[in-house]
Design a protein around this motif. Structure first.
Motif, PDB file in Angstrom:
ATOM      1  N   SER A   1       6.670 -14.105 -15.421  1.00  0.00           N
ATOM      2  CA  SER A   1       5.922 -14.054 -14.162  1.00  0.00           C
ATOM      3  C   SER A   1       6.716 -13.339 -13.074  1.00  0.00           C
ATOM      4  CB  SER A   1       5.573 -15.475 -13.699  1.00  0.00           C
ATOM      5  OG  SER A   1       4.732 -16.079 -14.661  1.00  0.00           O
TER       6      SER A   1
ATOM      7  N   LYS B   1      12.353 -20.817 -22.557  1.00  0.00           N
ATOM      8  CA  LYS B   1      11.310 -21.550 -23.289  1.00  0.00           C
ATOM      9  C   LYS B   1      11.944 -22.644 -24.142  1.00  0.00           C
ATOM     10  CE  LYS B   1       8.466 -18.580 -21.608  1.00  0.00           C
ATOM     11  NZ  LYS B   1       7.498 -18.844 -20.585  1.00  0.00           N
TER      12      LYS B   1
ATOM     13  N   ARG C   1       6.531 -12.607  -8.928  1.00  0.00           N
ATOM     14  CA  ARG C   1       5.829 -13.145  -7.737  1.00  0.00           C
ATOM     15  C   ARG C   1       5.994 -12.294  -6.483  1.00  0.00           C
ATOM     16  NH1 ARG C   1       7.495 -17.288 -10.990  1.00  0.00           N
ATOM     17  NH2 ARG C   1       5.811 -18.676 -11.665  1.00  0.00           N
TER      18      ARG C   1
ATOM     19  N   GLY D   1      -2.875 -20.027 -10.936  1.00  0.00           N
ATOM     20  CA  GLY D   1      -3.828 -21.082 -11.257  1.00  0.00           C
ATOM     21  C   GLY D   1      -4.049 -22.057 -10.114  1.00  0.00           C
ATOM     22  N   VAL D   2      -3.091 -22.128  -9.192  1.00  0.00           N
ATOM     23  CA  VAL D   2      -3.186 -23.110  -8.107  1.00  0.00           C
ATOM     24  C   VAL D   2      -4.437 -22.865  -7.246  1.00  0.00           C
ATOM     25  CG1 VAL D   2      -1.787 -21.841  -6.406  1.00  0.00           C
ATOM     26  CG2 VAL D   2      -1.837 -24.344  -6.367  1.00  0.00           C
TER      27      VAL D   2
ATOM     28  N   TRP E   1      -0.031 -15.362 -13.097  1.00  0.00           N
ATOM     29  CA  TRP E   1      -1.329 -16.051 -13.198  1.00  0.00           C
ATOM     30  C   TRP E   1      -1.338 -17.136 -12.121  1.00  0.00           C
ATOM     31  CZ3 TRP E   1      -3.671 -17.541 -18.591  1.00  0.00           C
ATOM     32  CH2 TRP E   1      -4.826 -18.311 -18.405  1.00  0.00           C
TER      33      TRP E   1
HETATM   34  C1  LIG Z   1      -2.760 -21.529 -16.288  1.00  0.00           C
HETATM   35  C2  LIG Z   1      -1.549 -21.077 -15.494  1.00  0.00           C
HETATM   36  C3  LIG Z   1      -1.513 -21.302 -14.140  1.00  0.00           C
HETATM   37  C4  LIG Z   1      -0.419 -20.867 -13.384  1.00  0.00           C
HETATM   38  N1  LIG Z   1      -0.442 -21.028 -12.028  1.00  0.00           N
HETATM   39  C5  LIG Z   1       0.589 -20.549 -11.287  1.00  0.00           C
HETATM   40  C6  LIG Z   1       0.534 -20.620  -9.870  1.00  0.00           C
HETATM   41  O1  LIG Z   1      -0.423 -21.074  -9.290  1.00  0.00           O
HETATM   42  N2  LIG Z   1       1.583 -20.119  -9.166  1.00  0.00           N
HETATM   43  C7  LIG Z   1       2.669 -19.550  -9.780  1.00  0.00           C
HETATM   44  O2  LIG Z   1       3.579 -19.106  -9.092  1.00  0.00           O
HETATM   45  N3  LIG Z   1       2.744 -19.462 -11.137  1.00  0.00           N
HETATM   46  C8  LIG Z   1       1.732 -19.932 -11.896  1.00  0.00           C
HETATM   47  N4  LIG Z   1       1.758 -19.813 -13.258  1.00  0.00           N
HETATM   48  C9  LIG Z   1       2.914 -19.177 -13.888  1.00  0.00           C
HETATM   49  C10 LIG Z   1       3.844 -20.234 -14.510  1.00  0.00           C
HETATM   50  O3  LIG Z   1       4.563 -20.883 -13.488  1.00  0.00           O
HETATM   51  C11 LIG Z   1       4.797 -19.512 -15.482  1.00  0.00           C
HETATM   52  O4  LIG Z   1       4.047 -18.892 -16.494  1.00  0.00           O
HETATM   53  C12 LIG Z   1       5.800 -20.469 -16.137  1.00  0.00           C
HETATM   54  O5  LIG Z   1       6.680 -20.989 -15.172  1.00  0.00           O
HETATM   55  C13 LIG Z   1       6.618 -19.763 -17.217  1.00  0.00           C
HETATM   56  O6  LIG Z   1       7.265 -18.641 -16.680  1.00  0.00           O
HETATM   57  P1  LIG Z   1       7.004 -17.183 -17.253  1.00  0.00           P
HETATM   58  O7  LIG Z   1       5.579 -16.803 -16.984  1.00  0.00           O
HETATM   59  O8  LIG Z   1       7.963 -16.304 -16.469  1.00  0.00           O
HETATM   60  O9  LIG Z   1       7.284 -17.193 -18.721  1.00  0.00           O
HETATM   61  C14 LIG Z   1       0.683 -20.227 -14.036  1.00  0.00           C
HETATM   62  C15 LIG Z   1       0.630 -20.009 -15.404  1.00  0.00           C
HETATM   63  C16 LIG Z   1      -0.481 -20.413 -16.129  1.00  0.00           C
HETATM   64  C17 LIG Z   1      -0.538 -20.125 -17.617  1.00  0.00           C
END
Ligand SMILES: Cc1cc2nc3c(=O)[nH]c(=O)nc-3n(C[C@H](O)[C@H](O)[C@H](O)COP(=O)(O)O)c2cc1C
Length: 203
Positions: A16, A190, A18, A152-153, A150
């Motif tokens: 992710s 992970k 940001r 989701g919040v 993503w």
């Molecule tokens: C369904 C879903 C909802 C998520 N919602 C948020 C969110 O609202 N804000 C955010 O910063 N990251 C969000 N994430 C990202 C996760 O925090 C992130 O995928 C997780 O910490 C693992 O990190 P990576 O994506 O770098 O592997 C979301 C991921 C998923 C799959």
């Protein structure tokens, strides 16, 4: 983990993002990413997803909307909404994903379930289908050197978001900022495979 081919390498590279650079994303890259999303598997091949692309003033209005709603929630939701608003503001392109509800509407006929008892089933099928599309989208972006997250919040303010993106009858799935990563990060570690796999094998 041994990365044996390009697809596995991209899966491992994705994490992710940001905060983003101002560098614009080429329209053809956005199109390639949406095409990848659109190739996802879907329940009964209903492809009940819609992708809404927001740039410029529309993107800023979305960031403002999310920020204005954050104050309605206690911590940590309000903090997460503020951070989401900042990511939306920072990214040059936003892709929102909504489910159409088509499978929910047609599922009774398709599966010969007439008493409405299948609504939960069809809704879950739509959510799972769109989740597959979102993951395709994230991986395609990574393969082009682009970052995503993503958000989701925003489910917390789903009705406001759906109205804003012109899908008031749909179901909120995701809002995904897209752009060149502002800082390099490997993302969180992970769990080990041993922690998440259970085998039932007879050999
Ligand atoms: C369904 C879903 C909802 C998520 N919602 C948020 C969110 O609202 N804000 C955010 O910063 N990251 C969000 N994430 C990202 C996760 O925090 C992130 O995928 C997780 O910490 C693992 O990190 P990576 O994506 O770098 O592997 C979301 C991921 C998923 C799959």
């Amino acid at each position: 983990m041994l990365e044996r081919n390009e697809a596995l390498k991209v899966i491992h590279e994705r994490h992710s993002t940001r905060m983003f650079l101002e560098t614009p994303v080429a329209d053809e890259d956005v199109r390639a990413i949406l095409d990848a999303a659109n190739q996802a598997p879907s329940a009964h091949n209903q492809q009940s997803w819609r992708f809404i692309v927001l740039k410029g003033k529309y993107k800023e209005e979305l960031a403002d909307l999310v920020l204005s709603k954050a104050a309605d929630f206690p911590k940590p939701s309000s903090t997460l909404l503020r951070l989401a608003s900042r990511s939306i503001h920072s990214a040059p392109v936003i892709i929102a994903v909504a489910n159409t509800g088509e499978l929910i509407a047609r599922g009774g006929d398709l599966f010969n379930i007439k008493d409405g008892s299948g609504v939960d089933f069809f809704r879950i099928m739509e959510i799972q289908s769109s989740a597959a599309a979102v993951q395709n989208l994230l991986l395609a972006a990574t393969s082009l050197g682009l970052g995503t997250v993503w958000l989701g919040v925003l489910v917390l303010i789903k009705d406001d978001i759906l109205k804003f993106i012109g899908e008031p009858k749909g179901e909120f799935m995701a809002v995904i900022p897209l752009g060149y990563p502002g800082q390099s990060s490997r993302g969180p570690k992970k769990k080990s495979l041993e922690a998440v796999i259970k085998y039932f094998v007879d050999e």
